[in-house]
Design a protein around this motif. Structure first.
Motif, short mmCIF file in Angstrom:
data_model
loop_
_atom_site.label_atom_id
_atom_site.label_comp_id
_atom_site.label_asym_id
_atom_site.label_seq_id
_atom_site.Cartn_x
_atom_site.Cartn_y
_atom_site.Cartn_z
N GLN A 1 7.00 2.00 6.47
CA GLN A 1 5.98 1.20 5.82
C GLN A 1 5.38 0.18 6.78
N THR A 2 4.10 -0.11 6.59
CA THR A 2 3.44 -1.15 7.39
C THR A 2 3.25 -2.39 6.53
N MET B 1 1.64 -9.09 -13.21
CA MET B 1 2.12 -8.33 -12.07
C MET B 1 1.08 -8.40 -10.95
N GLU C 1 -3.76 -5.40 -10.20
CA GLU C 1 -4.51 -4.45 -11.03
C GLU C 1 -5.19 -3.39 -10.17
N ARG D 1 -2.36 -1.93 -6.91
CA ARG D 1 -1.13 -1.25 -7.35
C ARG D 1 -1.37 -0.39 -8.59
N LYS D 2 -1.90 -1.01 -9.65
CA LYS D 2 -1.97 -0.26 -10.91
C LYS D 2 -3.02 0.84 -10.86
N GLY E 1 -2.31 2.76 -6.90
CA GLY E 1 -0.93 3.10 -6.52
C GLY E 1 -0.67 3.02 -5.03
N LEU E 2 -1.34 2.07 -4.36
CA LEU E 2 -1.24 2.02 -2.89
C LEU E 2 -0.09 1.17 -2.38
N VAL E 3 0.47 0.36 -3.25
CA VAL E 3 1.52 -0.57 -2.80
C VAL E 3 2.59 -0.68 -3.87
N TYR E 4 3.76 -1.14 -3.43
CA TYR E 4 4.78 -1.57 -4.39
C TYR E 4 4.59 -3.06 -4.68
N THR F 1 2.45 -1.24 2.69
CA THR F 1 1.83 0.03 2.28
C THR F 1 2.10 1.11 3.32
N ASN F 2 1.77 2.33 2.97
CA ASN F 2 1.90 3.42 3.93
C ASN F 2 0.95 3.18 5.11
N SER G 1 -0.20 7.75 -10.75
CA SER G 1 -0.47 6.58 -9.90
C SER G 1 0.83 5.84 -9.58
N THR H 1 3.05 7.08 -6.27
CA THR H 1 2.87 6.51 -4.92
C THR H 1 3.40 5.07 -4.85
N VAL H 2 3.37 4.38 -5.97
CA VAL H 2 3.97 3.03 -5.98
C VAL H 2 5.46 3.13 -5.66
N ASN I 1 6.07 4.09 -2.15
CA ASN I 1 5.93 2.88 -1.33
C ASN I 1 7.17 2.00 -1.41
N ASN J 1 12.50 0.75 5.73
CA ASN J 1 12.29 -0.13 6.90
C ASN J 1 13.55 -0.93 7.24
#
Lengths: 428, 458
Positions: A257-258, A289, A295, A298-299, A302-305, A326-327, B134, B137-138, B141, B148
């Motif tokens: 992860q970056t 959140m 919103e 993430r929601k 879906g790019l991040v935790y 993120t990736n 969706s 991918t969360v 991640n 890491n």
């Protein structure tokens, strides 16, 4: 104990009427809040010594000094300090930040006298044994090696370096570098302690199952005969606005992860529009959140935790930044969406509903933040450190509720910038 | 949302300031009223975690937990967030090997909202296919963020080597291949199988009226339909017959050591099964396994008192035996240990960070030397006294937080019952020097260990 059907916030909040405050002859300020809900106490506070007082070639000196205090003090060896505290289930720690050196002690109320005496020895009478200091140095170096393998930490270091010019203390890490960790001598530590550790403007806050006058007497007995003044500090140099998009990527092959950060120097906690800034920041990257960023990034995609935005604030002009993990392939997309969100909050007013929700959260969550002795001590120290007045928590709901939609947009326009910012990342 | 006008009959027992009730549908309720602060914490626990998974659907419990934040016909995802936050509350969900749990800590006059939301999502979560996609991918991640960390990579390998049969062998977050291939149907069937009142515990602590909240809980949760049967976990890890070793190579210049021993059960399995079978009746407290608390005492002496908060905050451990042997001597920068209550026997593990320039084999040898010493000579009565005082202090600190109290009341009901927590100090004080020697001999053997080395490759 009386039952409470409807919580009355004011009745349980620390305020001028229920915080006992004392100023000792040597300049120390003591605050005591009695709380007999559990048989424990917390004693925490700070003195005015920090990384601001060190030079770049000795970066990490304040922190190393603080860590070495526990390596031997007064009549106690390193081993005895920890044996004494751990044998009674207590905690005692000292650590240094940019502006202050903070201390924290937590114990059963019956053990407060011992903790007070230990704290006094540690802060006033460290013996700095050379062999113990070398052990501490080795642990420091190991910590720096672990830092070098942390994408989050490395992105953060690069961010500070690009955000603040090299004549600014915030440019440098208060944990130092591999070079400075080896260069700092025992004499440096002795001199730093001698010069900067003093009771002048030191703050001690005691919260817990102890009578206020008894707590004051105990603190005075341990610290009252300490004398000394520390040198005046130079004014903090300015932190110029960022121009363009200076950026840096720390290549760390093998990482899944970056971590990324983007932002710039922001307001200090002392700025008059701090509450408006905080509400704006919450709407953007915290509420629920992670606010609007949560919103959209993430929601929806879906790019991040995790993602969020943060004002460091503090005494100096701490930074404001957006942070995310993120990736490696989606870093640009995360930056683009978050930049768009900053533009949006600058251009258009937030909705009345968003502002009301956030105001409600800010005022409603106060009791949760003061559930424990630590939480209450933290709030009292906050009021003292930023000169907010001991009735600040009573005034706080009105201050929050006075903020308007225009105020929020004005803060976004004043402090945020979607075109000029520092961007750093670390990862493969 | 379930609605009823008639209170549901309750079987109630009160003891130690705690009220426990069982609803006719099998749901357990545990309540502890205290008025120190105007705050209440409400938790719902489900007996489902990575223990209830198999290859192909590893990580499904954790993913379902994420989906329970995604809304129901009554509350959309955004409304769930908004309503709790604007009420001044905080909330979260957590998944571990044996359980999944959700909590809200709120100003006490707002806690009804938490009661309603949890009842609603136990039965009516949508697990919407678009949201599943969706969230995939969360979660990927989330896993990549963990990757890491050298500690995560090492733990994943050691767990896999330590458990050959039992599902404790895979990480809660799940394997990457399962995260990419799992379907909405997998998630939904898991949700339907385990999210039911007869597989759930509600725990509440703080500023409320017990009788009033009991009735509310009975109304909200009493009409939820139980599942007929909950899939049993039949896997039993066979005894280990010799040392296992794994090496993980990775980024960084730091080496790490993880040594994990199969530990004793927390309670006797047959006692737990009898208790489960009689859940609808008042049951006697489940006794701890005779080896568990001696191991807790041993861990306190070796590694220091562990904090009773799940959110960190334990005391320092510099006067512990292993810190003296590894950290004071300059071999390690840090050492920690831990034994955790679980449904099936889990691990007692030690984790050390090697100091720069120190050989990880040397760190391991020093650790073994301390383990051999305690096996031969046990601990001292003074050391046991210290462990007890440390734990007493941790209980006093923990009592400041209703969040921590409700957590423990519910958590203990997963692997035993709440009296496990209220009698914790008594159980620890009953441990003798001989007990500690017995468990050290029994569990800290070379045939029972999985040793993991993480070697930084620069």
């Amino acid at each position: 104990m009386p039952k409470t059907k409807t919580p009355k916030l004011g009745a349980s909040l620390p305020c001028a009427a229920n915080i006992a405050q004392y100023r000792l002859d040597n300049g120390m300020c003591v605050y005591v809040y009695e709380n007999f809900a559990s048989p424990a106490i917390v004693m925490s506070g700070y003195l005015i010594a920090g990384a601001r007082d060190e030079t770049p070639d000795k970066a990490g000196l304040a922190s190393f000094t603080a860590e070495c205090l526990m390596r031997g003090a007064g009549q106690y060896t390193y081993e005895q300090i920890f044996e004494e505290t751990e044998a009674i289930g207590a905690n005692l720690s000292v650590s240094s930040g940019m502006h202050t050196t903070g201390f924290f002690a937590k114990s059963l109320a019956e053990d407060m006298p011992l903790m007070c005496d230990l704290l006094s020895d540690v802060l006033r009478r460290p013996t700095f044994p050379a062999d113990e200091m070398e052990k501490e140095r080795n642990e420091w170096i190991s910590g720096l090696e672990e830092r070098a393998n942390s994408t989050r930490a490395m992105a953060g270091l690069a961010f500070s370096e690009l955000c603040y010019p090299d004549n600014h203390p915030y440019h440098y890490s208060s944990d130092g570098t591999m070079e400075t960790s080896r260069a700092i001598t025992r004499d440096d530590v002795l001199n730093f302690h001698r010069a900067y550790f003093s009771p002048q403007d030191m703050v001690v806050c005691v919260v817990g199952a102890v009578n206020a006058a008894a707590a004051r007497d105990r603190v005075e007995a341990a610290f009252g005969d300490w004398r000394g003044e520390r040198p005046a500090r130079a004014a903090m140099p300015p932190a110029p606005r960022i121009s363009g998009r200076p950026s840096r990527h720390i290549a760390m092959p093998g990482k899944s992860q970056t971590n990324l950060l983007w932002g710039y120097p922001g307001p200090s906690r002392l700025e008059p529009d701090w509450i408006s800034c905080s509400l704006m920041n919450s709407i953007l990257g915290q509420f629920g959140m992670y606010g609007r960023l949560g919103e959209s990034v993430r929601k929806e995609e879906g790019l991040v935790y995790y993602i969020g935005s943060r004002f460091e604030g503090g005494v100096g002009p701490g930074s404001w930044y957006i942070y995310a993990g993120t990736n490696p392939k989606t870093v640009e997309r995360v930056v683009d969406i978050s930049v768009d969100e900053v533009r949006r909050i600058q251009r258009r007013k937030v909705t009345a509903q968003e502002l009301e929700d956030n105001k409600s959260y800010f005022t409603g969550v106060l009791p949760l933040q003061m559930e424990s002795n630590e939480g209450m001590a933290g709030q009292i120290i906050n009021m003292v450190r930023y000169d907010l007045g001991l009735d600040y928590l009573l005034r706080y709901p009105d201050l929050v509720n006075a903020i308007t939609l225009d105020d929020v947009r004005a803060s976004a326009r004043k402090w945020l910038d979607a075109d000029n910012f520092v961007l750093t990342s670390a990862g493969s | 949302m379930p609605k009823t006008t008639q209170p549901v009959a309750l079987r109630v027992a009160r003891q130690d300031g705690i009220t426990k009730a069982i609803l006719p549908n099998g749901m357990t309720l545990v309540l502890r009223e205290s008025h120190a602060a105007p705050v209440t914490s409400f938790w719902v626990w489900y007996r489902v975690g990575s223990r209830n998974e198999h290859l192909g659907i590893t990580g499904v419990s954790h993913w379902v937990e994420h989906m329970l934040f995604k809304g129901t016909p009554t509350y959309t995802e955004s409304e769930l967030d908004r309503l709790i936050s604007r009420a001044g509350g905080v909330r979260n969900g957590m998944t571990w090997v044996d359980w999944t749990t959700y909590y809200e800590t709120m100003p006490s006059n707002q806690i009804d909202l938490a009661l309603r939301i949890e009842a609603d999502r136990m039965a009516h979560s949508l697990v919407d296919p678009k949201e599943v996609q969706s969230e995939r991918t969360v979660i990927i991640n989330e896993r990549q963020g963990s990757e890491n960390s050298p500690g995560f990579r090492l733990m994943e390998e050691v767990q896999a080597a330590a458990f050959k049969v039992h599902p404790y062998g895979h990480e809660v977050v799940g394997h990457m291949s399962d995260l990419t291939s799992m379907t909405r149907a997998d998630l939904y069937s898991h949700y339907r199988a385990y999210y039911a009142p007869n597989n759930a515990i509600a725990a509440i602590a703080g500023d409320f009226d017990t009788d009033e909240v009991l009735q509310k809980l009975a109304r909200l949760y009493g009409r939820l339909k139980p599942v007929e049967s909950i899939p049993a976990v039949t896997a039993v890890e066979p005894p280990q017959r010799g040392e296992r070793r794994v090496t993980v190579k990775g980024e960084g210049n730091t080496d790490y050591l993880l040594m994990a021993f199969h530990a004793s059960p927390t309670v006797h399995k047959d006692a737990l099964q009898r208790h489960s079978a009689s859940r609808a009746r008042r049951a006697a407290p489940i006794p701890a396994h005779e080896d568990f608390f001696p191991l807790v005492a041993l861990d306190s002496v070796l590694c220091g008192a562990s904090g009773l908060s799940f959110f960190g905050g334990g005391a320092s451990n510099r006067s512990s035996r292993l810190s003296k042997a590894l950290v004071d001597t300059g071999l390690a920068a840090d050492i920690s240990g831990g034994i955790t209550p679980t449904i099936d026997p889990y691990l007692y593990s030690f984790f050390a960070t090697a100091q720069q320039g120190k050989d990880i084999n040397e760190v391991e040898a020093a650790l073994w030397a301390e383990l051999e010493r305690v096996k031969e000579h046990s601990v001292t009565q003074t050391e046991l006294g210290k462990a007890l005082k440390q734990t007493r202090a941790q209980f006093a600190f923990g009592s400041e937080s209703v969040t921590s109290q409700a957590l423990w009341l519910g958590y203990c009901e997963i692997f035993a019952d709440y009296t496990w927590f209220t009698s914790y100090l008594d159980k620890l004080s009953a441990v003798t020097v001989d007990d500690v020697k017995r468990v050290a001999d029994r569990y800290l053997s070379r045939d029972n260990v999985t040793v993991g080395h993480y070697r930084g490759q620069g």
